[in-house]
Design an enzyme around this catalytic site. Structure first.
Site, PDB file in Angstrom:
ATOM      1  N   HIS A 106     -11.694   9.444  -6.175  1.00 40.53           N
ATOM      2  CA  HIS A 106     -10.607  10.084  -6.913  1.00 40.53           C
ATOM      3  C   HIS A 106      -9.457   9.115  -7.095  1.00 40.53           C
ATOM      4  O   HIS A 106      -9.190   8.281  -6.241  1.00 40.53           O
ATOM      5  CB  HIS A 106     -10.114  11.354  -6.207  1.00 40.53           C
ATOM      6  CG  HIS A 106      -9.737  11.156  -4.770  1.00 40.53           C
ATOM      7  ND1 HIS A 106     -10.659  11.091  -3.760  1.00 40.53           N
ATOM      8  CD2 HIS A 106      -8.523  11.003  -4.182  1.00 40.53           C
ATOM      9  CE1 HIS A 106     -10.036  10.919  -2.608  1.00 40.53           C
ATOM     10  NE2 HIS A 106      -8.730  10.845  -2.837  1.00 40.53           N
ATOM     11  N   HIS A 108      -5.396   9.113  -7.732  1.00 37.28           N
ATOM     12  CA  HIS A 108      -4.158   9.886  -7.716  1.00 37.28           C
ATOM     13  C   HIS A 108      -3.268   9.382  -8.860  1.00 37.28           C
ATOM     14  O   HIS A 108      -3.106   8.165  -9.016  1.00 37.28           O
ATOM     15  CB  HIS A 108      -3.360   9.643  -6.426  1.00 37.28           C
ATOM     16  CG  HIS A 108      -4.063  10.008  -5.154  1.00 37.28           C
ATOM     17  ND1 HIS A 108      -3.713  11.117  -4.406  1.00 37.28           N
ATOM     18  CD2 HIS A 108      -5.053   9.401  -4.450  1.00 37.28           C
ATOM     19  CE1 HIS A 108      -4.458  11.172  -3.313  1.00 37.28           C
ATOM     20  NE2 HIS A 108      -5.288  10.139  -3.312  1.00 37.28           N
TER      21      HIS A 108
HETATM   22  P1  5GP Z   1      -7.102  10.817  -0.194  1.00 40.25           P
HETATM   23  O1  5GP Z   1      -6.206  10.736   1.002  1.00 40.25           O
HETATM   24  O2  5GP Z   1      -8.550  11.047   0.194  1.00 40.25           O
HETATM   25  O3  5GP Z   1      -6.937   9.640  -1.132  1.00 40.25           O
HETATM   26  O4  5GP Z   1      -6.614  12.054  -1.017  1.00 40.25           O
HETATM   27  C1  5GP Z   1      -7.189  13.311  -0.974  1.00 40.25           C
HETATM   28  C2  5GP Z   1      -6.247  14.242  -1.677  1.00 40.25           C
HETATM   29  O5  5GP Z   1      -6.945  15.433  -1.937  1.00 40.25           O
HETATM   30  C3  5GP Z   1      -5.025  14.608  -0.843  1.00 40.25           C
HETATM   31  O6  5GP Z   1      -3.842  14.246  -1.541  1.00 40.25           O
HETATM   32  C4  5GP Z   1      -5.144  16.113  -0.661  1.00 40.25           C
HETATM   33  O7  5GP Z   1      -3.926  16.785  -0.730  1.00 40.25           O
HETATM   34  C5  5GP Z   1      -6.062  16.506  -1.796  1.00 40.25           C
HETATM   35  N1  5GP Z   1      -6.879  17.682  -1.528  1.00 40.25           N
HETATM   36  C6  5GP Z   1      -7.615  17.944  -0.419  1.00 40.25           C
HETATM   37  N2  5GP Z   1      -8.255  19.123  -0.532  1.00 40.25           N
HETATM   38  C7  5GP Z   1      -7.906  19.616  -1.756  1.00 40.25           C
HETATM   39  C8  5GP Z   1      -8.248  20.820  -2.453  1.00 40.25           C
HETATM   40  O8  5GP Z   1      -8.995  21.680  -1.985  1.00 40.25           O
HETATM   41  N3  5GP Z   1      -7.696  20.993  -3.686  1.00 40.25           N
HETATM   42  C9  5GP Z   1      -6.862  20.067  -4.256  1.00 40.25           C
HETATM   43  N4  5GP Z   1      -6.376  20.330  -5.478  1.00 40.25           N
HETATM   44  N5  5GP Z   1      -6.520  18.924  -3.625  1.00 40.25           N
HETATM   45  C10 5GP Z   1      -7.037  18.703  -2.385  1.00 40.25           C
END
Ligand code: 5GP
Ligand code: ZN
Length: 140
Positions: A106, A108
């Site tokens: 993903h 951001h």
């Molecule tokens: P990472 O730290 O893996 O780069 O980012 C994961 C992101 O996914 C985090 O910012 C977190 O808030 C988001 N996230 C986790 N679970 C969910 C969810 O069920 N729905 C949405 N919309 N975002 C999520």
């Protein structure tokens, strides 16, 4: 759906892509989905994912990656005009050491406005406010 095996991957973003878990969508096509992050770093913080599962940058095929990054551009351009947004950061974490918490590729998109400092964590959003924000931003 052909692209999805949420149960097999035991992956929350596969489940979102399959519509098994609700999300506030900003953009969707056959390959890519974009939706608001539920723990936003800033107003309009959006995640852009491929619908097909991969863990991170290195195990994602070039074609998928090209599709995702072109949608990152499209969604960022939309956020730029739909929000109070003067700039934005693109963040893509790979591995636990880098802060990756969801093992589904993903990107951001973190809109930036004024002098507000960049935060790398967010508090849980109010779901009604997030829904209203998604309505204001609108689907592309
Ligand atoms: P990472 O730290 O893996 O780069 O980012 C994961 C992101 O996914 C985090 O910012 C977190 O808030 C988001 N996230 C986790 N679970 C969910 C969810 O069920 N729905 C949405 N919309 N975002 C999520
Ligand atoms: Zn997945």
């Amino acid at each position: 759906m052909w692209y999805n095996n949420a149960m097999k991957n035991n992956c929350i973003f596969c489940a979102i892509a399959a519509g098994e878990i609700p999300s506030f969508k900003i953009y969707e096509d056959d390959l890519v989905l974009a939706y608001l992050d539920i723990n936003p770093f800033s107003t309009g913080h959006t995640l852009v994912i491929p619908k097909i599962h991969s863990e991170g940058l290195l195990d994602t095929g070039d074609e998928t990656l090209a599709a995702v990054i072109s949608r990152v551009k499209k969604v960022a351009a939309h956020l730029r005009t739909a929000l109070p947004c003067e700039g934005f950061n693109i963040l893509q974490n790979n591995g636990q050491a880098a802060g990756q918490t969801v093992k589904h590729l993903h990107f951001h998109i973190v809109p930036r406005c004024g002098m507000a400092p960049l935060a790398f964590d967010g508090a849980p959003a109010d779901m009604e406010e997030l829904k209203a924000l998604a309505g204001r931003i609108g689907m592309i």
